[in-house]
Write a protein that holds these residues in place. Sequence first.
Motif, short mmCIF file in Angstrom:
data_model
loop_
_atom_site.label_atom_id
_atom_site.label_comp_id
_atom_site.label_asym_id
_atom_site.label_seq_id
_atom_site.Cartn_x
_atom_site.Cartn_y
_atom_site.Cartn_z
N UNK A 88 0.84 -1.21 0.00
CA UNK A 88 0.00 0.00 0.00
C UNK A 88 0.87 1.25 0.00
N UNK A 89 1.89 1.25 0.85
CA UNK A 89 2.78 2.42 0.92
C UNK A 89 3.43 2.70 -0.43
N UNK A 90 3.93 1.65 -1.06
CA UNK A 90 4.59 1.83 -2.35
C UNK A 90 3.61 2.31 -3.42
N UNK A 91 2.41 1.74 -3.41
CA UNK A 91 1.39 2.14 -4.38
C UNK A 91 1.01 3.60 -4.21
N UNK A 92 1.02 4.06 -2.96
CA UNK A 92 0.64 5.46 -2.67
C UNK A 92 1.81 6.42 -2.81
N UNK A 93 2.96 5.92 -3.21
CA UNK A 93 4.11 6.81 -3.39
C UNK A 93 4.79 7.21 -2.09
N UNK A 94 4.65 6.37 -1.05
CA UNK A 94 5.28 6.65 0.24
C UNK A 94 6.61 5.93 0.35
N UNK A 95 7.48 6.46 1.18
CA UNK A 95 8.79 5.83 1.37
C UNK A 95 8.85 5.20 2.76
N UNK A 96 8.93 3.86 2.80
CA UNK A 96 9.09 3.15 4.07
C UNK A 96 10.57 3.19 4.44
N UNK A 97 10.88 3.96 5.48
CA UNK A 97 12.28 4.10 5.89
C UNK A 97 12.79 2.85 6.57
N UNK A 98 11.91 2.15 7.26
CA UNK A 98 12.34 0.95 7.96
C UNK A 98 11.23 0.33 8.78
N UNK A 99 11.57 -0.81 9.35
CA UNK A 99 10.64 -1.62 10.11
C UNK A 99 11.16 -1.82 11.52
N UNK A 100 10.26 -1.76 12.50
CA UNK A 100 10.63 -2.04 13.90
C UNK A 100 9.68 -3.09 14.44
N UNK A 101 10.23 -4.11 15.07
CA UNK A 101 9.40 -5.10 15.76
C UNK A 101 8.98 -4.49 17.09
N UNK A 102 7.67 -4.36 17.27
CA UNK A 102 7.17 -3.60 18.41
C UNK A 102 7.35 -4.26 19.76
N UNK A 103 7.47 -5.60 19.79
CA UNK A 103 7.64 -6.30 21.06
C UNK A 103 8.37 -7.61 20.79
N UNK A 104 9.59 -7.72 21.31
CA UNK A 104 10.40 -8.92 21.08
C UNK A 104 10.58 -9.66 22.40
N UNK A 105 10.04 -10.90 22.51
CA UNK A 105 10.09 -11.62 23.79
C UNK A 105 11.47 -12.18 24.10
N UNK A 106 11.68 -12.46 25.36
CA UNK A 106 12.95 -13.06 25.78
C UNK A 106 13.09 -14.47 25.24
N UNK A 107 11.97 -15.16 25.05
CA UNK A 107 11.99 -16.53 24.54
C UNK A 107 11.14 -16.62 23.28
N UNK A 108 11.66 -16.16 22.15
CA UNK A 108 10.87 -16.20 20.91
C UNK A 108 10.67 -17.61 20.41
N UNK A 109 9.53 -17.84 19.75
CA UNK A 109 9.27 -19.16 19.18
C UNK A 109 9.88 -19.25 17.78
N UNK A 110 9.71 -20.39 17.15
CA UNK A 110 10.34 -20.64 15.86
C UNK A 110 9.87 -19.64 14.80
N UNK A 111 8.57 -19.35 14.78
CA UNK A 111 8.06 -18.41 13.78
C UNK A 111 8.70 -17.04 13.96
N UNK A 112 8.82 -16.58 15.18
CA UNK A 112 9.42 -15.28 15.45
C UNK A 112 10.88 -15.25 14.99
N UNK A 113 11.62 -16.28 15.33
CA UNK A 113 13.03 -16.34 14.94
C UNK A 113 13.18 -16.36 13.42
#
Length: 238
Positions: free
Chosen positions: A154-179
């Motif tokens: 959507x951002x690209x289609x609208x001509x926006x520039x995504x500067x970067x991505x931040x994971x909002x909450x990273x657990x101490x014991x992440x599961x396989x999907x998270x890793x």
Amino acid sequence: MLVVTGTGTGVGKTAVTAAIAALASAAGRRVAVLKPAQTGLGPDEPGDLAEVSRLAGEVTTRELRRYPDPLSPEAAARHRGLPTLSPADIAAAATELDETHDLVLVEGAGGLLVRFGPDGSTLADTAWALGALLIVVAEAGLGTLNATALTAEVANTRGLHVAGLVIGSWPAEPDLAMLSNVADLPVAAGAPLLGALAEGAPGQDPAEFLEQARAGLSPWFGGEFDPESFQKEAAART
């Protein structure tokens, strides 16, 4: 000026906004945080900006509209017969703050296409009007890749520039999907991983939160987060 959006509700936008603000403020920059619409709270209840102020300290905050029902801003306004917001309203407030601050953060409500008004206007329209960089906050776990890819498309289609991505909450014991997602999220976003904020960071006092912000955000924000090391560590744990 940065526009902070999420891949959905409850992904950690406010915590990431506060972390960016805390680092900038600690570096001596004048910071303002604009929340165009706050929903689901009464007039005297503390909202997202109260949390930003608690965590980030001396920053300017401004909220344009508040709606008591926990709905999208457009639906909440319609339900109560209250005034809606337009991209021009939000851009005008952000531009005014920009004149007296070194960094202005605009925190959206929900995702990029959540409606502000009956004309279908969204945070994407506001970001485009401002010419601002977009920071996408995503969840860590299963299902996040699709939501992140959709937001980026959507951002690209609208001509926006995504500067970067931040994971909002990273657990101490992440599961396989998270890793596994650590390597895949930047691909889905088409943008670099700029941080992963530790789960529970918003529950800390301001001094501890500042250290969590420094550890969880990249030097692009003034932090010390190393995406390459983070990705290597995640890969080694899969």
